[in-house]
Design a protein around this motif. Structure first.
Motif, PDB file in Angstrom:
ATOM      1  N   THR A 109      -0.608-101.500 -93.935  1.00  0.00           N
ATOM      2  CA  THR A 109      -0.661-100.947 -92.942  1.00  0.00           C
ATOM      3  C   THR A 109       0.321-101.918 -91.846  1.00  0.00           C
ATOM      4  N   ASP A 110       0.086-102.512 -90.789  1.00  0.00           N
ATOM      5  CA  ASP A 110       0.778-103.112 -89.706  1.00  0.00           C
ATOM      6  C   ASP A 110       0.789-104.506 -90.361  1.00  0.00           C
ATOM      7  N   THR A 135       0.465-108.806 -94.282  1.00  0.00           N
ATOM      8  CA  THR A 135       0.161-107.379 -94.066  1.00  0.00           C
ATOM      9  C   THR A 135      -1.323-106.896 -94.221  1.00  0.00           C
ATOM     10  N   ARG A 136      -1.493-106.307 -93.239  1.00  0.00           N
ATOM     11  CA  ARG A 136      -2.973-105.887 -93.211  1.00  0.00           C
ATOM     12  C   ARG A 136      -2.986-104.562 -94.164  1.00  0.00           C
ATOM     13  N   PHE A 137      -4.098-104.356 -95.006  1.00  0.00           N
ATOM     14  CA  PHE A 137      -4.425-103.138 -95.960  1.00  0.00           C
ATOM     15  C   PHE A 137      -5.738-102.617 -95.671  1.00  0.00           C
ATOM     16  N   GLN A 138      -5.500-101.222 -95.642  1.00  0.00           N
ATOM     17  CA  GLN A 138      -6.484-100.523 -95.330  1.00  0.00           C
ATOM     18  C   GLN A 138      -6.970 -99.806 -97.089  1.00  0.00           C
ATOM     19  N   GLY A 139      -7.592-100.388 -97.783  1.00  0.00           N
ATOM     20  CA  GLY A 139      -7.890 -99.973 -99.023  1.00  0.00           C
ATOM     21  C   GLY A 139      -6.874-100.611 -99.888  1.00  0.00           C
ATOM     22  N   SER A 140      -6.084 -99.681-100.547  1.00  0.00           N
ATOM     23  CA  SER A 140      -4.815-100.202-101.046  1.00  0.00           C
ATOM     24  C   SER A 140      -3.528-100.063-100.491  1.00  0.00           C
ATOM     25  N   GLN A 141      -3.839 -99.286 -99.129  1.00  0.00           N
ATOM     26  CA  GLN A 141      -2.523 -99.047 -98.583  1.00  0.00           C
ATOM     27  C   GLN A 141      -2.117-100.287 -97.369  1.00  0.00           C
TER      28      GLN A 141
END
Length: 297
Positions: A55-56, A47-53
């Motif tokens: 994404t894809d 899982t790729r994270f942007q910050g704590s969220q």
């Protein structure tokens, strides 16, 4: 690792498994199958994270051993066996003998070895207890030691009596499993013995015991077994048939076994309607809202 007759407070191992229940009881098999069908659909991805969220999702060559755990095997094969081991014994153990291979260990042959820096004599009670290794013992007594990082173990339900072992979901409902199996055996005996309620035949006191034995042999040869059900019964003088016991209708087998199946399904976390149990196919259980909730469960 020396075998002694002393109490083994430094290890935890599965005491018994529920393999017999899984192989010999229809409702238990259906519930394990339902859990396995759902769990085996899992796929491993990063899982790729942007910050704590999050994404894809994406894959990589490092996940290859999980996608092809052994020759001809798939992720579904690996997870299906892990779920069966966890349902039967509470734990599943996976090792990696080669970089491109995974291997399952029979849970009833694996022992978790415990250690502690503060209480080496009784590590199981120490606050800093930890796993220092796994021992696999073959049927011939050969022991293999695995370091902690060499074994992945899956124990979804913790055993309240042990620190690291898991508990099979079948364990709390063993009595219900036994009752269901006995009810099934009762039905089988019903059909084996002429497909009728128990029957007693009274004889006049003047009838000699040898005549009674001959009559008994004749009755059983002509009327015993499901294929002889509903045949006309002819009796000689002095014989008086009396029906004893309860019929299926009187005992209401559907209710008796249906309630037991619901208790098993509750322990498995599988809604009765999802497995096709009778209790889940009545009343409002099959309306759209309830069935969708069962599916999501």
């Amino acid at each position: 690792l020396v075998q002694t007759t002393m109490g083994q407070v430094d290890r935890e191992s599965v005491g018994a498994t529920s393999v017999a229940g899984f192989k010999g009881n229809g409702p238990i098999f259906a519930l394990v199958l339902a859990r396995m069908q759902a769990f085996s659909q899992v796929r491993f991805q990063w899982t790729r994270f942007q910050g704590s969220q999050p994404t894809d999702l994406f894959g990589s060559p490092e996940l290859g051993v999980l996608e092809r755990p052994w020759r001809g095997g798939t992720t579904s094969d690996l997870l299906a066996r892990m779920e069966i081991h966890a349902s039967a014994a509470g734990c599943a153990y996976v090792t990696r003998p080669r970089r491109d291979r995974l291997s399952m260990l029979r849970p009833d042959r694996v022992t978790i070895v415990l250690g502690s820096e503060t209480d080496e004599d009784d590590p199981s009670e120490a606050p800093d207890v930890e796993i220092v290794g796994f021992i696999h013992t073959t049927s011939r007594g050969k022991m293999t030691m695995f370091e902690p990082e060499k074994v992945a173990y899956y124990a979804p339900i913790p055993d309240p009596d042990y620190r690291f072992l898991g508990m099979s979901w079948i364990t709390p409902v063993i009595r219900d499993l036994q009752a269901d199996s006995l009810a099934t055996e009762h039905k089988a005996r019903f059909f084996t013995n002429a497909g009728t309620p128990n029957m007693a035949i009274k004889f006049d006191a003047s009838i000699h015991i040898d005549k009674v034995k001959q009559f008994k042999a004749l009755i059983e040869s002509e009327h015993k077994g499901a294929f002889n059900a509903w045949k006309t019964l002819y009796l000689g003088g002095g014989a008086d048939p009396v029906t004893v016991g309860s019929s299926f209708k009187d005992m209401d087998y559907a209710v008796i076994q249906g309630r037991a199946e619901s208790r098993l399904a509750a322990a498995a976390g599988v809604p009765p309607s999802w497995v096709g149990f009778s209790e889940g196919l009545q009343g409002s259980s099959l309306n759209a809202g309830n069935f969708n909730s069962a599916r999501r469960r």
